[in-house]
Enzyme design. Structure first.
Site, PDB file in Angstrom:
ATOM      1  N   SER A 183       0.823  -1.213   0.000  1.00 30.12           N
ATOM      2  CA  SER A 183       0.000   0.000   0.000  1.00 30.12           C
ATOM      3  C   SER A 183       0.857   1.263   0.000  1.00 30.12           C
ATOM      4  O   SER A 183       0.367   2.351  -0.317  1.00 30.12           O
ATOM      5  CB  SER A 183      -0.932   0.015   1.212  1.00 30.12           C
ATOM      6  OG  SER A 183      -0.195   0.186   2.413  1.00 30.12           O
ATOM      7  N   ASP A 271      -5.739   5.628   5.216  1.00 28.73           N
ATOM      8  CA  ASP A 271      -6.191   4.608   4.260  1.00 28.73           C
ATOM      9  C   ASP A 271      -7.109   3.606   4.967  1.00 28.73           C
ATOM     10  O   ASP A 271      -7.051   2.408   4.713  1.00 28.73           O
ATOM     11  CB  ASP A 271      -4.975   3.903   3.641  1.00 28.73           C
ATOM     12  CG  ASP A 271      -5.348   3.040   2.445  1.00 28.73           C
ATOM     13  OD1 ASP A 271      -6.374   3.334   1.804  1.00 28.73           O
ATOM     14  OD2 ASP A 271      -4.617   2.070   2.149  1.00 28.73           O
ATOM     15  N   LYS A 300     -13.158   4.769  -0.041  1.00 28.50           N
ATOM     16  CA  LYS A 300     -13.587   3.482  -0.598  1.00 28.50           C
ATOM     17  C   LYS A 300     -14.943   3.674  -1.268  1.00 28.50           C
ATOM     18  O   LYS A 300     -15.846   4.275  -0.688  1.00 28.50           O
ATOM     19  CB  LYS A 300     -13.668   2.419   0.496  1.00 28.50           C
ATOM     20  CG  LYS A 300     -12.458   2.374   1.416  1.00 28.50           C
ATOM     21  CD  LYS A 300     -11.143   2.106   0.668  1.00 28.50           C
ATOM     22  CE  LYS A 300      -9.959   2.198   1.620  1.00 28.50           C
ATOM     23  NZ  LYS A 300      -8.671   1.938   0.952  1.00 28.50           N
TER      24      LYS A 300
END
EC number: 2.1.1.186
Length: 357
Positions: A183, A271, A300
């Site tokens: 990530s 995140d 998201k």
């Protein structure tokens, strides 16, 4: 040249169609968008010959959310042999170009064409140069050839300064072995997209402080530490020991949605997998209340109406700051390393540099 060809992440063709049609309507460019599912591309067909050019001139490519790359032009069929002659003939009315990129779409079929493009580029470049169609000049349009197969290619133009930084919009970033998760590349790509490279030393340096919300195991924290920042990592999960050993990371076992720093910091990154409206609210709070100067937060996406949801949240953020008289630069992009998500970057424009936390 009435077709605008657009690259995107596979599965997001509908979002590209919605976004580009939205902008076309605002700019009074008549036409329609079309795409097939999972083809990693979309088209906007303009009803007027100069429509695609007007659309590109009326938009700043870095501000588009779902498109990875774009070009205006048209499709041509190629023979099995002597493809170059057919391409040269099609380019007869094209302007002289300052660079050449050969591209494929981001699908398995597209990737199988990569070797063909590598072999084809050198003889094509030589022929274009000999014909006076290609020179080395960054101020001239870029010639983009997107091969759908060895027998079909989209031949298009884009301004080098108003299109993707990388061919197909795919960055060539190397995964750092020291980083605890892949990530980490999301945040690095975000910096490349949202921060001009000549401003990195000013906006990403070792005298700064940062907070990573939902940090474990530390993929994004690693990027902050790699720039020399002191980082507060907020997560109830464990952090990578290699990061803790740097002495630059303080790990707080806490909820990322309730944590607030005692003093303002330079950067907040997040995140966390959560509903996009909740992550957007984090941005509004941290930037709006002066907890940080810049922030990168992933949103998201829902399964449906993804463009509509992103647009709604961005408008909510922008209108909220305007109502409060807060000056903020807002950016949003579905990066190559993003999946079912987009990355938002906010920068407070009316704050002085915070004192060291």
């Amino acid at each position: 040249m009435n077709t605008l060809f657009i690259h995107c992440r596979p599965g997001f063709e509908g979002e590209v169609c919605s976004e580009i049609a939205d902008h076309a309507a605002r700019l009074n460019v008549a036409g329609y968008a079309k795409a097939k599912p999972s083809t990693a591309c979309a088209e906007f067909i303009c009803t007027e010959d100069d429509g695609a050019q007007r659309l590109m001139q009326g938009l700043r490519f870095p501000e588009l959310i779902f498109p990875r790359q774009w070009a205006r032009g048209g499709f041509i069929d190629l023979p099995e042999t002597d493809r170059i002659s057919v391409i040269l003939a099609y380019l007869a009315n094209f302007p002289q170009c300052g660079s050449l990129w050969l591209e494929v779409v981001d699908t398995n079929d597209g990737k199988e064409l990569s070797n063909f493009c590598k072999k084809f580029e050198a003889p094509l470049r030589k022929a274009l140069t000999a014909a006076g169609k290609l020179v080395d000049d960054a101020t001239k349009p870029r010639l983009l050839l997107t091969f759908k197969s060895g027998r079909e290619v989209f031949v298009g133009l884009a301004d080098a300064g108003n299109s993707a930084m990388w061919p197909m919009g795919i960055p060539r970033l190397k995964f750092p072995r020291e980083a605890p998760s892949r990530s980490t590349l999301k945040l690095e790509e975000a910096w490349h997209h949202f921060i001009p490279r000549d401003q990195w030393d000013e906006r990403l340096h070792g005298d700064m402080t940062g907070v990573d919300l939902g940090a474990a195991p530390g993929g994004w924290t690693w990027q902050l530490v790699n720039r020399g920042m002191l980082v507060t990592a907020v997560d109830n999960g464990p952090m990578a020991e290699s990061l803790m050993d740097t002495g630059l990371v303080q790990h707080l076992m806490a909820d990322g949605f309730t944590y607030k720093p005692r003093q303002p910091v330079d950067w907040m990154v997040c995140d966390i997998v959560e509903k996009p409206a909740r992550n957007a609210a984090l941005l509004e709070t941290w930037i709006g209340e002066g907890h940080c100067r810049e922030a990168v937060v992933n949103l998201k996406l829902p399964m449906r109406q993804r463009y509509a949801e992103v647009k709604r949240l961005l408008e909510r953020i922008e209108e909220g700051f305007k109502a409060r008289g807060i000056r903020v630069a807002i950016g949003c992009k579905q990066l190559y390393h993003d999946r079912e998500e987009v990355t938002c970057h906010l920068r407070r424009l009316d704050l002085k540099k915070p004192k060291s936390a």
